[in-house]
Design a protein around this motif. Structure first.
Motif, mmCIF file in Angstrom:
data_model
loop_
_atom_site.group_PDB
_atom_site.id
_atom_site.type_symbol
_atom_site.label_atom_id
_atom_site.label_comp_id
_atom_site.label_asym_id
_atom_site.label_seq_id
_atom_site.Cartn_x
_atom_site.Cartn_y
_atom_site.Cartn_z
ATOM 1 N N GLU A 27 0.829 -1.205 0.000
ATOM 2 C CA GLU A 27 0.000 0.000 0.000
ATOM 3 C C GLU A 27 0.863 1.254 0.000
ATOM 4 O OE1 GLU A 27 -3.154 2.297 2.973
ATOM 5 O OE2 GLU A 27 -2.898 0.120 3.148
ATOM 6 N N GLU A 28 0.403 2.260 -0.725
ATOM 7 C CA GLU A 28 1.011 3.582 -0.695
ATOM 8 C C GLU A 28 0.009 4.561 -0.092
ATOM 9 O OE1 GLU A 28 2.581 4.902 -4.423
ATOM 10 O OE2 GLU A 28 3.235 2.883 -4.997
ATOM 11 N N PRO A 29 0.479 5.634 0.554
ATOM 12 C CA PRO A 29 -0.451 6.611 1.108
ATOM 13 C C PRO A 29 -1.368 7.175 0.021
ATOM 14 C CG PRO A 29 1.772 7.002 1.934
ATOM 15 C CD PRO A 29 1.889 5.975 0.852
ATOM 16 N N PRO A 30 -2.673 7.277 0.285
ATOM 17 C CA PRO A 30 -3.605 7.801 -0.722
ATOM 18 C C PRO A 30 -3.227 9.214 -1.141
ATOM 19 C CG PRO A 30 -4.783 6.788 1.114
ATOM 20 C CD PRO A 30 -3.356 6.906 1.535
ATOM 21 N N HIS A 31 -3.317 9.478 -2.442
ATOM 22 C CA HIS A 31 -3.001 10.807 -2.935
ATOM 23 C C HIS A 31 -3.581 11.006 -4.329
ATOM 24 C CE1 HIS A 31 0.214 8.216 -4.597
ATOM 25 N NE2 HIS A 31 0.195 9.064 -5.632
ATOM 26 N N THR A 32 -3.665 12.250 -4.738
ATOM 27 C CA THR A 32 -3.991 12.592 -6.107
ATOM 28 C C THR A 32 -2.741 13.145 -6.763
ATOM 29 O OG1 THR A 32 -4.720 14.808 -5.443
ATOM 30 C CG2 THR A 32 -6.399 13.079 -5.556
ATOM 31 N N SER A 33 -2.674 13.041 -8.086
ATOM 32 C CA SER A 33 -1.453 13.434 -8.778
ATOM 33 C C SER A 33 -1.774 14.176 -10.070
ATOM 34 C CB SER A 33 -0.605 12.193 -9.089
ATOM 35 O OG SER A 33 0.553 12.531 -9.815
ATOM 36 N N THR A 34 -1.009 15.229 -10.337
ATOM 37 C CA THR A 34 -1.131 15.999 -11.573
ATOM 38 C C THR A 34 0.256 16.217 -12.143
ATOM 39 O OG1 THR A 34 -3.061 17.171 -10.697
ATOM 40 C CG2 THR A 34 -1.970 18.136 -12.618
ATOM 41 N N ALA A 35 0.444 15.930 -13.427
ATOM 42 C CA ALA A 35 1.740 16.118 -14.063
ATOM 43 C C ALA A 35 2.030 17.605 -14.220
ATOM 44 C CB ALA A 35 1.763 15.429 -15.417
ATOM 45 N N LEU A 36 3.219 18.006 -13.834
ATOM 46 C CA LEU A 36 3.666 19.384 -14.042
ATOM 47 C C LEU A 36 4.520 19.470 -15.299
ATOM 48 C CD1 LEU A 36 3.911 22.314 -12.980
ATOM 49 C CD2 LEU A 36 5.963 21.574 -11.737
ATOM 50 N N THR A 37 5.461 18.527 -15.430
ATOM 51 C CA THR A 37 6.288 18.402 -16.636
ATOM 52 C C THR A 37 6.408 16.911 -16.945
ATOM 53 O OG1 THR A 37 8.410 18.177 -15.473
ATOM 54 C CG2 THR A 37 7.612 20.429 -15.894
ATOM 55 N N ASP A 38 7.275 16.579 -17.897
ATOM 56 C CA ASP A 38 7.483 15.163 -18.218
ATOM 57 C C ASP A 38 8.141 14.410 -17.063
ATOM 58 O OD1 ASP A 38 6.412 15.537 -20.708
ATOM 59 O OD2 ASP A 38 8.349 15.785 -21.718
ATOM 60 N N THR A 39 8.814 15.126 -16.161
ATOM 61 C CA THR A 39 9.565 14.461 -15.092
ATOM 62 C C THR A 39 9.056 14.781 -13.688
ATOM 63 O OG1 THR A 39 11.170 16.294 -15.030
ATOM 64 C CG2 THR A 39 11.682 14.425 -16.474
ATOM 65 N N ARG A 43 1.604 16.222 -6.129
ATOM 66 C CA ARG A 43 0.723 15.283 -5.419
ATOM 67 C C ARG A 43 0.116 15.951 -4.195
ATOM 68 N NH1 ARG A 43 4.762 10.103 -5.029
ATOM 69 N NH2 ARG A 43 5.150 9.838 -7.280
ATOM 70 N N ARG A 44 -1.109 15.551 -3.892
ATOM 71 C CA ARG A 44 -1.783 15.988 -2.680
ATOM 72 C C ARG A 44 -2.046 14.765 -1.821
ATOM 73 N NH1 ARG A 44 -2.372 20.057 0.945
ATOM 74 N NH2 ARG A 44 -4.293 19.779 2.133
ATOM 75 N N TYR A 45 -1.425 14.731 -0.645
ATOM 76 C CA TYR A 45 -1.593 13.626 0.298
ATOM 77 C C TYR A 45 -2.547 14.023 1.411
ATOM 78 C CZ TYR A 45 2.319 11.030 -1.730
ATOM 79 O OH TYR A 45 3.136 10.324 -2.589
ATOM 80 N N GLU A 46 -3.382 13.077 1.807
ATOM 81 C CA GLU A 46 -4.284 13.281 2.934
ATOM 82 C C GLU A 46 -3.530 13.029 4.244
ATOM 83 O OE1 GLU A 46 -7.306 14.546 2.506
ATOM 84 O OE2 GLU A 46 -6.699 14.603 0.395
ATOM 85 N N PRO A 47 -4.102 13.416 5.388
ATOM 86 C CA PRO A 47 -3.425 13.132 6.672
ATOM 87 C C PRO A 47 -3.152 11.635 6.813
ATOM 88 C CG PRO A 47 -5.250 14.650 6.992
ATOM 89 C CD PRO A 47 -5.365 14.148 5.575
ATOM 90 N N ALA A 145 -1.997 16.687 6.185
ATOM 91 C CA ALA A 145 -2.176 16.738 4.737
ATOM 92 C C ALA A 145 -1.150 17.690 4.141
ATOM 93 C CB ALA A 145 -3.592 17.201 4.399
ATOM 94 N N GLU A 146 -0.695 17.397 2.947
ATOM 95 C CA GLU A 146 0.330 18.234 2.329
ATOM 96 C C GLU A 146 0.290 18.102 0.814
ATOM 97 O OE1 GLU A 146 4.323 17.023 3.074
ATOM 98 O OE2 GLU A 146 3.864 14.885 2.913
ATOM 99 N N THR A 147 0.804 19.133 0.166
ATOM 100 C CA THR A 147 1.012 19.112 -1.282
ATOM 101 C C THR A 147 2.509 19.084 -1.529
ATOM 102 O OG1 THR A 147 -1.008 20.390 -1.674
ATOM 103 C CG2 THR A 147 0.614 20.334 -3.454
ATOM 104 N N VAL A 148 2.964 18.155 -2.363
ATOM 105 C CA VAL A 148 4.393 18.020 -2.629
ATOM 106 C C VAL A 148 4.636 17.922 -4.126
ATOM 107 C CG1 VAL A 148 4.910 16.894 -0.429
ATOM 108 C CG2 VAL A 148 4.318 15.502 -2.414
ATOM 109 N N ALA A 149 5.800 18.385 -4.540
ATOM 110 C CA ALA A 149 6.279 18.162 -5.896
ATOM 111 C C ALA A 149 7.247 16.988 -5.850
ATOM 112 C CB ALA A 149 6.971 19.404 -6.435
ATOM 113 N N VAL A 150 7.141 16.089 -6.824
ATOM 114 C CA VAL A 150 7.908 14.843 -6.785
ATOM 115 C C VAL A 150 8.600 14.596 -8.118
ATOM 116 C CG1 VAL A 150 7.760 12.343 -6.459
ATOM 117 C CG2 VAL A 150 6.268 13.850 -5.143
ATOM 118 N N ILE A 151 9.841 14.171 -8.038
ATOM 119 C CA ILE A 151 10.569 13.709 -9.215
ATOM 120 C C ILE A 151 10.983 12.269 -8.969
ATOM 121 C CG2 ILE A 151 12.819 14.567 -8.393
ATOM 122 C CD1 ILE A 151 13.459 15.235 -11.344
#
Length: 209
Positions: A27-39, A43-47, A145-151
């Motif tokens: 399992e991974e923590p539930p989140h939503t994801s939106t592409a910013l660039t190709d890389t 992501r928005r993670y819930e508590p 809860a937090e919003t993070v940028a991920v590569i």
């Protein structure tokens, strides 16, 4: 006896699959994801809840030691002796980074004196239902809860590789006018024995929602 044999067979099979980066039922923590660039993605993670420990020393050795301590907790080293499913990723941050950016749940900076290693708990657990660790080095913490940028990247996950990915991530965010709220953190999804080109590694940094 049959049940134990099935458990052993399952563990062996999962270990073999782990060599090529196949995570079975992890399992991974539930989140939503939106592409910013190709890389890079946002992501928005819930508590969520994490078990964490602080380890001093060399970065790689600290990660291995922290993993061992936390694995002891989820594999029965707790009041009641119950097992808790392993999740991904495993987070690693420098304790100095936490002092610099207290808003970052896991962060990383230049200090190698101490490292916080973190396992996220499966979503079915709450603070009220999680068993108390037998090892007082293990802490249960609420992660907001937090919003993070991920590569994401594969291969080497040593300091130089992570630092290079962190620099690339921060450059992309600056180019897109996105405000950074803390220091980058390292996330690792696979065990050490996974072949490098099949590993899933990430660098994440908290950003303005």
């Amino acid at each position: 006896m049959i049940s134990r044999l099935k458990t052993v067979v399952t563990q062996v099979a999962e270990s073999v699959l782990g060599i090529v980066g196949v995570r079975v039922g992890t399992e991974e923590p539930p989140h939503t994801s939106t592409a910013l660039t190709d890389t890079v993605e946002i992501r928005r993670y819930e508590p969520r809840i994490a078990a964490e420990t602080t380890v001093e020393g060399d970065e790689d050795k600290a990660r291995n030691e922290g993993f061992r301590i936390l694995a002891g907790y989820i594999f029965g080293g707790n009041q009641g002796g119950g097992k808790i499913a392993m999740t991904a990723p495993v987070g690693q941050t420098s304790t100095e980074g936490q002092k610099i950016a207290m808003t970052a749940p896991v962060s990383r900076s230049g200090s190698a004196d101490g490292w916080v290693i973190r396992f996220f708990m499966p979503s079915k657990w709450t603070m009220a239902t999680l068993p108390t660790p037998n090892d007082d080095r293990v802490r249960l913490v609420d992660v907001p809860a937090e919003t993070v940028a991920v590569i994401r990247f594969t291969g080497d996950r040593g300091r130089s590789a992570v630092d290079a990915q962190s620099a690339e991530l921060l450059d992309v965010l600056q180019a897109n006018g996105i405000d950074v709220l803390g220091e980058p953190t390292s996330w690792f999804y696979d065990p050490p024995w996974t072949v490098p080109f099949r590993r899933r590694n990430e660098v994440a940094v908290p950003v303005e929602a």
